[in-house]
Design an enzyme around this catalytic site. Sequence first.
Site, PDB file in Angstrom:
ATOM      1  N   LYS A 126       0.824  -1.215   0.000  1.00 38.71           N
ATOM      2  CA  LYS A 126       0.000   0.000   0.000  1.00 38.71           C
ATOM      3  C   LYS A 126       0.857   1.264   0.000  1.00 38.71           C
ATOM      4  CE  LYS A 126      -1.904   1.576   4.011  1.00 38.71           C
ATOM      5  NZ  LYS A 126      -1.621   2.981   4.312  1.00 38.71           N
ATOM      6  N   ASN A 127       1.828   1.299   0.917  1.00 37.69           N
ATOM      7  CA  ASN A 127       2.562   2.552   1.110  1.00 37.69           C
ATOM      8  C   ASN A 127       3.620   2.805   0.042  1.00 37.69           C
ATOM      9  OD1 ASN A 127       0.910   3.128   3.226  1.00 37.69           O
ATOM     10  ND2 ASN A 127       2.359   2.481   4.819  1.00 37.69           N
ATOM     11  N   ARG A 145      -4.418  10.116   4.005  1.00 39.11           N
ATOM     12  CA  ARG A 145      -3.139  10.752   4.303  1.00 39.11           C
ATOM     13  C   ARG A 145      -2.285  10.931   3.041  1.00 39.11           C
ATOM     14  NH1 ARG A 145      -2.037  13.891   8.198  1.00 39.11           N
ATOM     15  NH2 ARG A 145       0.177  14.257   8.375  1.00 39.11           N
ATOM     16  N   CYS A 169      -5.264   7.762   9.454  1.00 41.98           N
ATOM     17  CA  CYS A 169      -5.488   7.163  10.770  1.00 41.98           C
ATOM     18  C   CYS A 169      -5.232   8.186  11.875  1.00 41.98           C
ATOM     19  CB  CYS A 169      -4.549   5.968  10.970  1.00 41.98           C
ATOM     20  SG  CYS A 169      -4.970   4.544   9.955  1.00 41.98           S
ATOM     21  N   ARG A 228      -0.634  14.931  13.550  1.00 38.83           N
ATOM     22  CA  ARG A 228       0.177  14.471  12.414  1.00 38.83           C
ATOM     23  C   ARG A 228       0.611  15.696  11.602  1.00 38.83           C
ATOM     24  NH1 ARG A 228      -2.248   8.971   9.790  1.00 38.83           N
ATOM     25  NH2 ARG A 228      -0.160   8.901   8.924  1.00 38.83           N
ATOM     26  N   PRO A 229       1.689  16.357  12.043  1.00 38.66           N
ATOM     27  CA  PRO A 229       2.083  17.615  11.401  1.00 38.66           C
ATOM     28  C   PRO A 229       2.641  17.402   9.991  1.00 38.66           C
ATOM     29  CG  PRO A 229       3.722  16.964  13.032  1.00 38.66           C
ATOM     30  CD  PRO A 229       2.611  15.958  13.118  1.00 38.66           C
ATOM     31  N   ILE A 230       2.667  18.483   9.188  1.00 39.39           N
ATOM     32  CA  ILE A 230       3.306  18.402   7.868  1.00 39.39           C
ATOM     33  C   ILE A 230       4.399  19.470   7.730  1.00 39.39           C
ATOM     34  CG2 ILE A 230       1.357  17.302   6.669  1.00 39.39           C
ATOM     35  CD1 ILE A 230       0.760  20.145   5.478  1.00 39.39           C
ATOM     36  N   ASP A 231       4.934  19.886   8.898  1.00 38.21           N
ATOM     37  CA  ASP A 231       5.930  20.956   8.858  1.00 38.21           C
ATOM     38  C   ASP A 231       7.175  20.592   8.027  1.00 38.21           C
ATOM     39  OD1 ASP A 231       6.133  19.164  11.232  1.00 38.21           O
ATOM     40  OD2 ASP A 231       8.058  20.172  11.478  1.00 38.21           O
ATOM     41  N   GLN A 232       7.551  19.326   8.009  1.00 38.13           N
ATOM     42  CA  GLN A 232       8.759  18.941   7.252  1.00 38.13           C
ATOM     43  C   GLN A 232       8.494  18.948   5.746  1.00 38.13           C
ATOM     44  OE1 GLN A 232      11.848  18.540   8.894  1.00 38.13           O
ATOM     45  NE2 GLN A 232      10.484  19.372  10.460  1.00 38.13           N
ATOM     46  N   ASP A 269       3.901   0.247  12.122  1.00 37.21           N
ATOM     47  CA  ASP A 269       2.667  -0.326  11.567  1.00 37.21           C
ATOM     48  C   ASP A 269       2.480  -1.793  11.942  1.00 37.21           C
ATOM     49  OD1 ASP A 269       2.048   2.113  10.526  1.00 37.21           O
ATOM     50  OD2 ASP A 269       2.824   1.683   8.527  1.00 37.21           O
ATOM     51  N   ARG A 306      -9.071  -0.472   3.978  1.00 38.83           N
ATOM     52  CA  ARG A 306      -8.188   0.538   3.370  1.00 38.83           C
ATOM     53  C   ARG A 306      -6.843  -0.081   2.999  1.00 38.83           C
ATOM     54  NH1 ARG A 306      -6.697   4.391   7.263  1.00 38.83           N
ATOM     55  NH2 ARG A 306      -5.126   4.640   5.672  1.00 38.83           N
TER      56      ARG A 306
END
Length: 430
Positions: free
Chosen positions: A22-23, A93, A117, A122-126, A307, A399
């Site tokens: 999946k990923n 996500r 999930c 769940r930041p996206i600063d990077q 996971d 999912r």
Amino acid sequence: MDCLVVNGGKPLSGSITVGGMKNAALPILFATILVEGKCVIENLPPISDVTTALEILQAMGAKIHMVNKTTIEIDTTVIRCGSAPYDLARNMRASYYVLGAELGRFRQASAACPGGCDFGVRPIDQHVKGFESLGAKVSVVSGYVRCDATESGLKAANIYMDVVTVGATINIMLAAVKAQGQTVIENAAKEPHVVDLANFLNACGANIVGAGTDIIKIKGVDALHGVTYAIIPDMIEAGTYMMAAAATGSRLTVSNVIPKHLESITAKLEEMGVGIEEHDESVTVIPHGRLGRVNVKTLPYPGFPTDMNPQMCVLLCLADGMSILTEGVWDGRFKYTEELIRMGASIKVDGRTAIVEGVETLRSAHVRAVDLRAGAAMVIAALTAPGETVISDIYHIERGYECIVEKLQSVGADIHRVTMADVGASANVS
Ligand code: EPU
């Protein structure tokens, strides 16, 4: 309102084949935005996250032809920038890979703030830091993330990630593939899916070296061309079935795997007294009596995968003695422990640590899949528990797990998907 009904307490036997990861599939699908042409993607897992990704791409203008259940042709010659449907993107996500891919192709991007999930913040600063380093202006307006590098263009940069993040490493790779000059990502994520994406992009004509190490170098190229590419096997799906075998004391072969990707899982199972035979493309789990206690800490690859945290917790619930499970990636990954406690588990959670006192058996109960991997853990727990366990909210499981019911039935599990509201009734069981 479908649920799974599992009559547990019986061993499994035989062989289960694992599908595509999946990923890896999700970033590769969104990476096709960078390719102005046709790609054939093979070994795609037929799971609902892949369906959602394909719906997003189709709504953006991609032409998609399903060759068979696991192979698609996707033509991204025409893509409308900024047209990822809000409601689809916000629930997944990985939809944030639209941002990196659009930025790479159009020098601008817009997509809904991502969901996924619930593991706490769940930041996206990077991701933002990476896009800004490449010269984009980034803003969040009305639930959308918008990136703009139309004036300055995208210029290569040296980017040091403050935390090891799969998502930001991938998004920066996508944005930098067609930037001017050589971008260097330091402290990059080393997961096999990062490597698979780099292999896909290189097959399309990109120039990426170092994927799989913590320094990735990306030399910008002018254009990417279409290819035929097969996604790698899903190490988390494989690990989940290995854990199902270990928990139920079953001899089970898990095939279509890359044993190297499973090393941290194999090592922990062996430490618990489980035998693992490795073959070229399969592993066989061989039970040796009651599981021994171990301590486990989840970490970025090649550490023990976050996971696999919930699935491993089920094993610790059944092990002989006290184990400590420490979560090293997410702040809020232990919500599922309340469901295991309903089944008779003895678990105390303190922040990112769970102290698990092993019990002889778990009891059947009505439980919820609180997220994707937690749902898989409920299935494993239910397979071990004598009597009927009902698992609700199974859309989480669907999912990420392809045909989980059919695969487990094929190795002898008594598991059914029930399509009616009333689980007590006896009709419509598939
Ligand atoms: N982080 C930041 N800032 C960022 C990005 C991440 O602080 O800008 C932090 C996160 O809060 C977290 C850590 O870095 O503590 C790792 O996050 P990462 O970015 O690696 O996670 P992700 O890309 O959002 C992917 C998988 C997850 C998996 C994690 C970790 C996909 C679609 N999702 O998420 O998979 O748990 O990597 O390996 O690839 C799953 O498949 O069930 C799943 C949740």
